[in-house]
Design an enzyme around this catalytic site. Structure first.
Site, PDB file in Angstrom:
ATOM      1  N   ARG A  43       0.832  -1.200   0.000  1.00  0.00           N
ATOM      2  CA  ARG A  43       0.000   0.000   0.000  1.00  0.00           C
ATOM      3  C   ARG A  43       0.873   1.260   0.000  1.00  0.00           C
ATOM      4  O   ARG A  43       0.399   2.359  -0.282  1.00  0.00           O
ATOM      5  CB  ARG A  43      -0.918   0.011   1.224  1.00  0.00           C
ATOM      6  CG  ARG A  43      -1.887  -1.140   1.285  1.00  0.00           C
ATOM      7  CD  ARG A  43      -2.797  -1.183   0.070  1.00  0.00           C
ATOM      8  NE  ARG A  43      -3.489   0.074  -0.123  1.00  0.00           N
ATOM      9  CZ  ARG A  43      -4.588   0.448   0.542  1.00  0.00           C
ATOM     10  NH1 ARG A  43      -5.158  -0.372   1.380  1.00  0.00           N
ATOM     11  NH2 ARG A  43      -5.140   1.637   0.332  1.00  0.00           N
ATOM     12  N   ARG A  53       2.980   3.381  -1.769  1.00  0.00           N
ATOM     13  CA  ARG A  53       3.168   3.518  -3.212  1.00  0.00           C
ATOM     14  C   ARG A  53       4.280   4.460  -3.596  1.00  0.00           C
ATOM     15  O   ARG A  53       4.835   4.385  -4.682  1.00  0.00           O
ATOM     16  CB  ARG A  53       1.859   4.081  -3.836  1.00  0.00           C
ATOM     17  CG  ARG A  53       0.659   3.222  -3.671  1.00  0.00           C
ATOM     18  CD  ARG A  53      -0.624   4.022  -3.768  1.00  0.00           C
ATOM     19  NE  ARG A  53      -0.819   4.866  -2.583  1.00  0.00           N
ATOM     20  CZ  ARG A  53      -1.826   5.690  -2.402  1.00  0.00           C
ATOM     21  NH1 ARG A  53      -2.727   5.828  -3.359  1.00  0.00           N
ATOM     22  NH2 ARG A  53      -1.933   6.413  -1.291  1.00  0.00           N
ATOM     23  N   GLU A  86       8.542  -9.161  -6.256  1.00  0.00           N
ATOM     24  CA  GLU A  86       8.207 -10.287  -5.374  1.00  0.00           C
ATOM     25  C   GLU A  86       8.283 -11.597  -6.138  1.00  0.00           C
ATOM     26  O   GLU A  86       8.067 -11.633  -7.361  1.00  0.00           O
ATOM     27  CB  GLU A  86       6.778 -10.078  -4.844  1.00  0.00           C
ATOM     28  CG  GLU A  86       6.363 -11.128  -3.821  1.00  0.00           C
ATOM     29  CD  GLU A  86       4.926 -10.945  -3.318  1.00  0.00           C
ATOM     30  OE1 GLU A  86       4.255  -9.974  -3.740  1.00  0.00           O
ATOM     31  OE2 GLU A  86       4.487 -11.788  -2.523  1.00  0.00           O
ATOM     32  N   SER A 115       7.214 -15.112  -7.714  1.00  0.00           N
ATOM     33  CA  SER A 115       5.988 -15.330  -8.477  1.00  0.00           C
ATOM     34  C   SER A 115       5.345 -16.672  -8.156  1.00  0.00           C
ATOM     35  O   SER A 115       6.015 -17.702  -8.144  1.00  0.00           O
ATOM     36  CB  SER A 115       6.329 -15.285  -9.977  1.00  0.00           C
ATOM     37  OG  SER A 115       5.247 -15.780 -10.721  1.00  0.00           O
ATOM     38  N   ARG A 167       3.143 -17.760 -10.146  1.00  0.00           N
ATOM     39  CA  ARG A 167       2.855 -18.306 -11.483  1.00  0.00           C
ATOM     40  C   ARG A 167       4.055 -19.105 -11.985  1.00  0.00           C
ATOM     41  O   ARG A 167       3.912 -20.090 -12.687  1.00  0.00           O
ATOM     42  CB  ARG A 167       2.568 -17.179 -12.481  1.00  0.00           C
ATOM     43  CG  ARG A 167       1.369 -16.342 -12.113  1.00  0.00           C
ATOM     44  CD  ARG A 167       1.114 -15.310 -13.208  1.00  0.00           C
ATOM     45  NE  ARG A 167       0.709 -15.952 -14.449  1.00  0.00           N
ATOM     46  CZ  ARG A 167       0.774 -15.384 -15.641  1.00  0.00           C
ATOM     47  NH1 ARG A 167       1.233 -14.162 -15.762  1.00  0.00           N
ATOM     48  NH2 ARG A 167       0.374 -16.037 -16.713  1.00  0.00           N
ATOM     49  N   ARG A 227      -2.571 -22.121  -7.011  1.00  0.00           N
ATOM     50  CA  ARG A 227      -2.165 -21.299  -5.864  1.00  0.00           C
ATOM     51  C   ARG A 227      -3.344 -20.626  -5.158  1.00  0.00           C
ATOM     52  O   ARG A 227      -3.206 -20.126  -4.049  1.00  0.00           O
ATOM     53  CB  ARG A 227      -1.164 -20.236  -6.290  1.00  0.00           C
ATOM     54  CG  ARG A 227      -1.759 -19.179  -7.205  1.00  0.00           C
ATOM     55  CD  ARG A 227      -0.804 -18.051  -7.387  1.00  0.00           C
ATOM     56  NE  ARG A 227      -1.229 -17.121  -8.427  1.00  0.00           N
ATOM     57  CZ  ARG A 227      -0.587 -16.007  -8.700  1.00  0.00           C
ATOM     58  NH1 ARG A 227       0.500 -15.694  -8.035  1.00  0.00           N
ATOM     59  NH2 ARG A 227      -1.009 -15.206  -9.657  1.00  0.00           N
ATOM     60  N   ALA A 250      15.405   7.336   2.311  1.00  0.00           N
ATOM     61  CA  ALA A 250      15.171   7.630   3.726  1.00  0.00           C
ATOM     62  C   ALA A 250      13.816   8.308   3.943  1.00  0.00           C
ATOM     63  O   ALA A 250      13.143   8.061   4.939  1.00  0.00           O
ATOM     64  CB  ALA A 250      16.290   8.521   4.262  1.00  0.00           C
ATOM     65  N   ARG A 256       3.979   2.385  10.450  1.00  0.00           N
ATOM     66  CA  ARG A 256       4.020   0.935  10.678  1.00  0.00           C
ATOM     67  C   ARG A 256       4.832   0.526  11.897  1.00  0.00           C
ATOM     68  O   ARG A 256       5.145  -0.654  12.055  1.00  0.00           O
ATOM     69  CB  ARG A 256       4.582   0.225   9.428  1.00  0.00           C
ATOM     70  CG  ARG A 256       3.791   0.487   8.159  1.00  0.00           C
ATOM     71  CD  ARG A 256       2.375  -0.047   8.230  1.00  0.00           C
ATOM     72  NE  ARG A 256       1.677   0.103   6.946  1.00  0.00           N
ATOM     73  CZ  ARG A 256       0.453  -0.348   6.713  1.00  0.00           C
ATOM     74  NH1 ARG A 256      -0.225  -0.973   7.652  1.00  0.00           N
ATOM     75  NH2 ARG A 256      -0.122  -0.165   5.538  1.00  0.00           N
TER      76      ARG A 256
END
Ligand SMILES: Cc1cc2nc3c(=O)[nH]c(=O)nc-3n(C[C@H](O)[C@H](O)[C@H](O)COP(=O)(O)OP(=O)(O)OC[C@H]3O[C@@H](n4cnc5c(N)ncnc54)[C@H](O)[C@@H]3O)c2cc1C
EC number: 2.1.1.148
Length: 246
Positions: free
Chosen positions: A92, A94, A101, A103, A105, A173, A190, A200
């Site tokens: 989230r 952005r 990441e 895969s 697939r 999956r 930074a 977070r």
């Protein structure tokens, strides 16, 4: 392509996440160098050595008055292994972040799943917007771990069964849960990291409190440790000014 029986790993369960700093070009001098162009033109790359006290003061001023762009001329790349539900929250963010990441697939996903550690607070008390987490009982912890492990095993068996029958990885999956571990590279600067940490992590110095899920906070804490070593003055100024990104 049908996956072979050799691709039949046994599920494993983890309560930790890992964050490795794989690449970086980030120092306090990068902030000074970028900031001083506005008053003094082209700068040397090793600005910090010139006058450490003045440099510290300048970084603090930039942070306090939210002159944010000098904090963008640096880069940190992390390799993160964490459950998919953490990555859902992570992505989230952005602005000032790049992600790649593994895969589902193209890879046969490995059965590594998240279970909460004994110190993970399990029970939420209060209403949305005003709540605290308190430790669960031993029974609640046992139940949680058992229910998760059973359900992970069942889901992974279904995944394997479909793959063995020739169903494509991208279809099979769908049965895998968000507690499955994934991995990604995440690159930030930074400024974008500070914005992430402000939202977070929970911290006694935070002017604006946030209430992140513990597992993404664990990732934030590890990234912050790396960053604090690379940019100690910037990190100190972030804390001194209430952990609000400039
Ligand atoms: C405790 C917590 C609970 C949350 N709960 C939920 C939830 O229930 N559901 C949910 O969907 N999300 C939830 N989120 C995610 C949250 O809404 C944000 O998407 C996330 O924190 C990223 O923040 P950001 O948009 O400021 O960051 P970035 O996307 O990195 O943006 C950085 C900054 O750029 C500016 N910006 C970026 N995009 C735009 C835009 N399109 N328009 C204008 N300005 C922009 C804003 O100033 C923003 O703060 C939660 C986050 C936290 C920390």
């Amino acid at each position: 392509m049908t996956d072979t029986p050799a691709d039949d790993p046994k599920p494993s369960f983890r309560s930790d996440i890992t964050v490795e700093l794989v690449k970086h070009a980030a120092s306090d001098s990068d902030v000074l160098w970028a900031a001083r162009v506005s008053t003094a033109g082209e700068q040397s790359l090793d600005e910090l050595k010139k006058d450490p006290e003045r440099s510290k003061g300048l970084i603090n001023f930039l942070m306090r008055d939210r002159h944010g762009s000098p904090f963008e001329h640096n880069s940190m790349t992390f390799f993160i292994s964490a459950p998919i539900f953490v990555f859902r929250e992570f992505m989230r963010h952005r602005v000032g972040w790049s992600y790649n990441e593994e895969s589902g697939r193209y890879r046969h996903l490995q059965p590594v799943f998240y279970v909460p550690g004994a110190d993970r607070k399990l029970v939420q008390e209060g209403r949305p917007g005003k709540y605290v987490f308190v430790p669960g009982t031993e029974e609640q912890h046992e139940l949680t771990v058992r229910a998760m492990e059973d359900s992970y095993r069942q889901a992974y068996e279904a995944y394997q069964e479909m793959l063995a029958a020739g169903v494509a990885r991208e279809v099979a999956r769908a049965v895998l849960p968000v507690g499955l571990f994934s991995s990604m590279y995440a690159t930030c600067n930074a400024r974008s990291l500070m914005h992430f940490l402000g939202l977070r992590t929970q911290h006694e110095l935070a002017k604006v409190p946030s209430f992140p899920q513990r597992e993404i906070e664990m990732v934030g804490e590890r990234m912050e440790e790396h960053w604090a070593r690379l940019m100690p003055l910037t990190h100190a100024a972030f804390n001194a000014n209430g952990r609000v990104a400039p």
